[in-house]
Design a protein around this motif. Sequence first.
Motif, PDB file in Angstrom:
ATOM      1  N   VAL A   1       2.069  -1.405  -3.036  1.00 10.47           N
ATOM      2  CA  VAL A   1       2.155  -0.283  -2.108  1.00 10.47           C
ATOM      3  C   VAL A   1       0.924  -0.273  -1.195  1.00 10.47           C
ATOM      4  CG1 VAL A   1       2.144   2.247  -1.934  1.00 10.47           C
ATOM      5  CG2 VAL A   1       3.631   1.110  -3.600  1.00 10.47           C
ATOM      6  N   ASP A   2      -0.236  -0.551  -1.763  1.00  7.85           N
ATOM      7  CA  ASP A   2      -1.465  -0.588  -0.978  1.00  7.85           C
ATOM      8  C   ASP A   2      -1.508  -1.756   0.008  1.00  7.85           C
ATOM      9  OD1 ASP A   2      -2.357   1.645  -2.321  1.00  7.85           O
ATOM     10  OD2 ASP A   2      -3.716   0.561  -3.632  1.00  7.85           O
ATOM     11  N   LEU A   3      -0.900  -2.874  -0.376  1.00  6.39           N
ATOM     12  CA  LEU A   3      -0.965  -4.099   0.424  1.00  6.39           C
ATOM     13  C   LEU A   3       0.089  -4.155   1.523  1.00  6.39           C
ATOM     14  CD1 LEU A   3      -2.285  -6.946   0.689  1.00  6.39           C
ATOM     15  CD2 LEU A   3      -0.424  -7.760  -0.778  1.00  6.39           C
TER      16      LEU A   3
ATOM     17  N   ARG B   1       7.255   1.270  -1.315  1.00  7.22           N
ATOM     18  CA  ARG B   1       7.146   2.701  -1.635  1.00  7.22           C
ATOM     19  C   ARG B   1       8.289   3.181  -2.532  1.00  7.22           C
ATOM     20  NH1 ARG B   1       8.954   2.559   3.735  1.00  7.22           N
ATOM     21  NH2 ARG B   1      11.023   3.467   3.991  1.00  7.22           N
TER      22      ARG B   1
ATOM     23  N   ALA C   1       1.291  -0.245  -7.667  1.00  6.28           N
ATOM     24  CA  ALA C   1       0.271   0.329  -6.792  1.00  6.28           C
ATOM     25  C   ALA C   1      -0.376  -0.723  -5.903  1.00  6.28           C
ATOM     26  CB  ALA C   1      -0.794   1.049  -7.614  1.00  6.28           C
ATOM     27  N   HIS C   2      -0.565  -1.937  -6.426  1.00  8.53           N
ATOM     28  CA  HIS C   2      -1.182  -2.994  -5.638  1.00  8.53           C
ATOM     29  C   HIS C   2      -0.290  -3.405  -4.467  1.00  8.53           C
ATOM     30  CE1 HIS C   2      -4.453  -3.650  -8.491  1.00  8.53           C
ATOM     31  NE2 HIS C   2      -3.554  -3.403  -9.423  1.00  8.53           N
TER      32      HIS C   2
END
Length: 137
Positions: free
Chosen positions: A134-136, A115, A131-132
């Motif tokens: 942060v999502d994972l 983050r 973004a990938h």
Amino acid sequence: MNGAQRRLLLVSACALVDADGRVLLAQRPTGKSLAGLWEFPGGKVEAGETPELALIRELEEELGIVTQVACLAPLTFASHSYDDFHLLMPLFICRRYEGQPQGREGQALKWVRPRDLRSYPMPPADEPLIAHLVDLL
């Protein structure tokens, strides 16, 4: 120069993840292009290498750590046009490796929570990869 005239540069990169879920960033040293920016460790894929083997070699050369193909999971990729070349960069995630990463080429290293990755200035090709992660993670 239009896209068709740029040379294609294939570079493998790694989101190295520690036991606390932090990702390792390396700062590009003075004297290199994009000096001072933070990036995911990795490097150029040489003739005859797969992206995975290139990454294993680069991680050992740059950070002094050892990993295996089975420990590299493809996550996403970047495709970005710079002024004089087009970069294609697969990003692998790696949670299993031997050794403690050290900047063997004069680069600063920093373990960062996913983050917080946007707090570090990165090359244009690396930014969309955040973004990938942060999502994972």
